[in-house]
Write a protein that holds these residues in place. Structure first.
Motif, mmCIF file in Angstrom:
data_model
loop_
_atom_site.group_PDB
_atom_site.id
_atom_site.type_symbol
_atom_site.label_atom_id
_atom_site.label_comp_id
_atom_site.label_asym_id
_atom_site.label_seq_id
_atom_site.Cartn_x
_atom_site.Cartn_y
_atom_site.Cartn_z
ATOM 1 N N GLY A 163 55.344 15.321 -42.055
ATOM 2 C CA GLY A 163 54.492 16.036 -41.098
ATOM 3 C C GLY A 163 53.838 15.136 -40.068
ATOM 4 O O GLY A 163 52.800 15.483 -39.497
ATOM 5 N N LEU A 164 54.452 13.979 -39.801
ATOM 6 C CA LEU A 164 53.875 13.090 -38.787
ATOM 7 C C LEU A 164 53.991 13.733 -37.403
ATOM 8 O O LEU A 164 55.003 14.346 -37.075
ATOM 9 N N GLN A 165 52.927 13.573 -36.597
ATOM 10 C CA GLN A 165 52.968 14.114 -35.239
ATOM 11 C C GLN A 165 53.368 13.046 -34.230
ATOM 12 O O GLN A 165 53.911 13.354 -33.177
ATOM 13 N N VAL B 172 46.667 2.016 -30.353
ATOM 14 C CA VAL B 172 47.189 3.362 -30.082
ATOM 15 C C VAL B 172 46.987 4.255 -31.308
ATOM 16 O O VAL B 172 46.642 5.431 -31.180
ATOM 17 N N VAL B 173 47.164 3.674 -32.506
ATOM 18 C CA VAL B 173 46.944 4.451 -33.732
ATOM 19 C C VAL B 173 45.519 4.984 -33.745
ATOM 20 O O VAL B 173 45.273 6.165 -34.029
ATOM 21 N N ARG B 174 44.569 4.097 -33.440
ATOM 22 C CA ARG B 174 43.149 4.526 -33.449
ATOM 23 C C ARG B 174 42.902 5.663 -32.461
ATOM 24 O O ARG B 174 42.228 6.625 -32.782
ATOM 25 N N GLN B 175 43.494 5.547 -31.272
ATOM 26 C CA GLN B 175 43.311 6.627 -30.275
ATOM 27 C C GLN B 175 43.814 7.966 -30.817
ATOM 28 O O GLN B 175 43.135 8.982 -30.742
ATOM 29 N N TYR B 176 45.033 7.953 -31.397
ATOM 30 C CA TYR B 176 45.585 9.209 -31.900
ATOM 31 C C TYR B 176 44.783 9.738 -33.076
ATOM 32 O O TYR B 176 44.627 10.940 -33.246
ATOM 33 N N GLN B 177 44.280 8.820 -33.895
ATOM 34 C CA GLN B 177 43.501 9.292 -35.054
ATOM 35 C C GLN B 177 42.206 9.954 -34.597
ATOM 36 O O GLN B 177 41.748 10.899 -35.220
ATOM 37 N N LYS B 178 41.635 9.464 -33.477
ATOM 38 C CA LYS B 178 40.444 10.131 -32.912
ATOM 39 C C LYS B 178 40.784 11.566 -32.528
ATOM 40 O O LYS B 178 39.958 12.458 -32.626
ATOM 41 N N GLU B 179 42.024 11.769 -32.077
ATOM 42 C CA GLU B 179 42.459 13.133 -31.716
ATOM 43 C C GLU B 179 42.927 13.919 -32.938
ATOM 44 O O GLU B 179 43.525 14.977 -32.797
ATOM 45 N N LYS B 180 42.682 13.344 -34.141
ATOM 46 C CA LYS B 180 43.046 13.997 -35.412
ATOM 47 C C LYS B 180 44.557 14.199 -35.556
ATOM 48 O O LYS B 180 45.025 15.164 -36.156
ATOM 49 N N LYS B 181 45.350 13.297 -34.971
ATOM 50 C CA LYS B 181 46.812 13.375 -35.124
ATOM 51 C C LYS B 181 47.246 12.521 -36.311
ATOM 52 O O LYS B 181 46.668 11.467 -36.574
ATOM 53 N N THR B 182 48.292 12.992 -37.019
ATOM 54 C CA THR B 182 48.867 12.200 -38.107
ATOM 55 C C THR B 182 49.863 11.218 -37.512
ATOM 56 O O THR B 182 50.848 11.637 -36.905
#
Ligand code: TXA
Ligand code: MG
Length: 338
Positions: free
Chosen positions: A305-307, A250-260
């Motif tokens: 600033g975590l999303q 899930v972390v990888r997916q969010y990082q692809k979306e440029k989310k912190t």
């Protein structure tokens, strides 16, 4: 801004008590979380509490008393079971819901004919109540919808300018709000798990566990229907047998979306996560540490600033039940089964 909020040290306890006697609202430490206290028998003071917090008026407040002698004028009789719970767990993080007397203004209880009462185990809290001369109505001292404060600085961040004073007693002990038990039903009903666990209660009285909230349920503790304990970040709880692997995906997916993304994990598992900002909840062998860190870490996630914050699920027994209750609420029941 109405006030220049001051931080009072323990030695200024008397000053905090005077504010309350004058009808003002003051934040103070308890053994669970910081409370936002006012004279429970004054309509005006109680109205101020709701206004300061931005709390819906149908969500009742807990009355805090310093000793047993203060109970009698507030409640219409104490059942054998309730008396036993008081004897075993007061002073302490256990709120008992009992039939109220006319002395308790309806505004305190959101119009209900019952009232929640507890004697806090925190010495400073009991002295404050004693000196102020009346029962003290106190919700947690956060803005409505924010995580409850476990430090005076959390209260300061939420309520600066809205109250005259914060009594700083250092870190609140347990770190999560009290257990709430409805003593007006047979069997008794757990409304909110807390520091006194369901298992500890079941060992001594006939009590039904909390069923959690399902869509369409009428909540028994009105506070349970509101989204609670929420930081700005989106919180997601991951449960099941493959927690670290699922969180990594899930972390990888969010990082692809440029989310912190942050990961709140037990100390033993920190090495499982090469990516994402780590928030160390403490050893899984020490649920007390986890309980005391949870709200502070949710606030820290916002400061960073975590999303998104992914939280490792715990086994829902003993204090794990209490911690998961708060984590799931913070997540708005966004749960991934791994
Ligand atoms: O540990 C605590 O309980 C902290 C400290 C400050 O004592 N206080 C606290 O208060 O957490 P608050 O207002 O944040 O939460 C009170 C909870 C709410 O869920 C409310 O609905 C429930 O207790 N409650 C209070 N009186 C009730 C009543 N008469 N019947 C049913 N639920 C009640
Ligand atoms: Mg609260």
């Amino acid at each position: 801004m109405e006030y220049e909020t001051v931080l009072l040290g323990e030695e200024e306890l008397f000053c905090a008590a005077q504010w309350i006697s004058k009808g003002e609202i003051v934040a103070f430490p308890t053994e669970t979380v910081y409370g936002l206290g006012g004279n429970a028998l004054s309509r005006e003071a109680v109205e101020k509490i709701f206004a300061v917090k931005g709390r819906p008026s149908d969500n009742p407040l807990i009355l805090h008393i310093a000793k047993m002698e203060m109970l009698e004028p507030l409640v219409e009789g104490v059942s054998k079971e309730a008396a036993l719970l008081m004897e075993l767990f007061w002073p302490g993080p256990l709120t008992l819901v009992l039939p109220k007397t006319k002395r308790v203004p309806g505004i305190v209880t959101g119009g209900l004919n019952t009232v929640g009462v507890r004697i806090p185990a925190h010495e400073l809290a009991r002295q404050l109540i004693h000196l102020s001369g009346n029962p003290v109505a106190a919700p947690s001292a956060n803005l409505s919808g924010r995580p409850s404060p476990t430090l005076a600085s959390h209260v300061y961040a939420d309520l600066y300018g809205r109250i005259p004073a914060i009594l700083d007693g250092g870190p609140a002990g347990f770190g999560l709000e009290s257990t709430v038990v409805d003593c007006t039903t047979r069997p008794l009903q757990l409304l909110r798990p807390g520091g006194i666990t369901l298992e500890a209660l079941q060992a001594v009285v006939d009590i039904q566990g909390d069923r959690g909230i399902k869509e369409g349920d009428v909540p028994r503790a009105p506070g349970m229907k509101y989204r609670h304990y929420s930081p700005d970040a989106q919180v997601i709880v991951v449960v099941g047998g493959e927690i670290p692997r699922t969180i990594r995906e899930v972390v990888r997916q969010y990082q692809k979306e440029k989310k912190t993304v942050g990961i709140m994990a037990c100390t033993e598992n920190l090495g499982e996560y090469p990516e994402g900002v780590l928030l160390d909840l403490g050893s899984k062998e020490h649920l007390e540490t986890m309980a005391s860190r949870l709200y502070g870490l949710l606030r820290k996630g916002d400061a960073l600033g975590l999303q998104v914050i992914l939280v490792e699920g715990l086994e829902e027994r003993q204090l794990g039940h209490t911690i998961m209750n708060r984590v799931k609420k913070a997540a708005g029941y966004h749960i991934i089964h791994s």
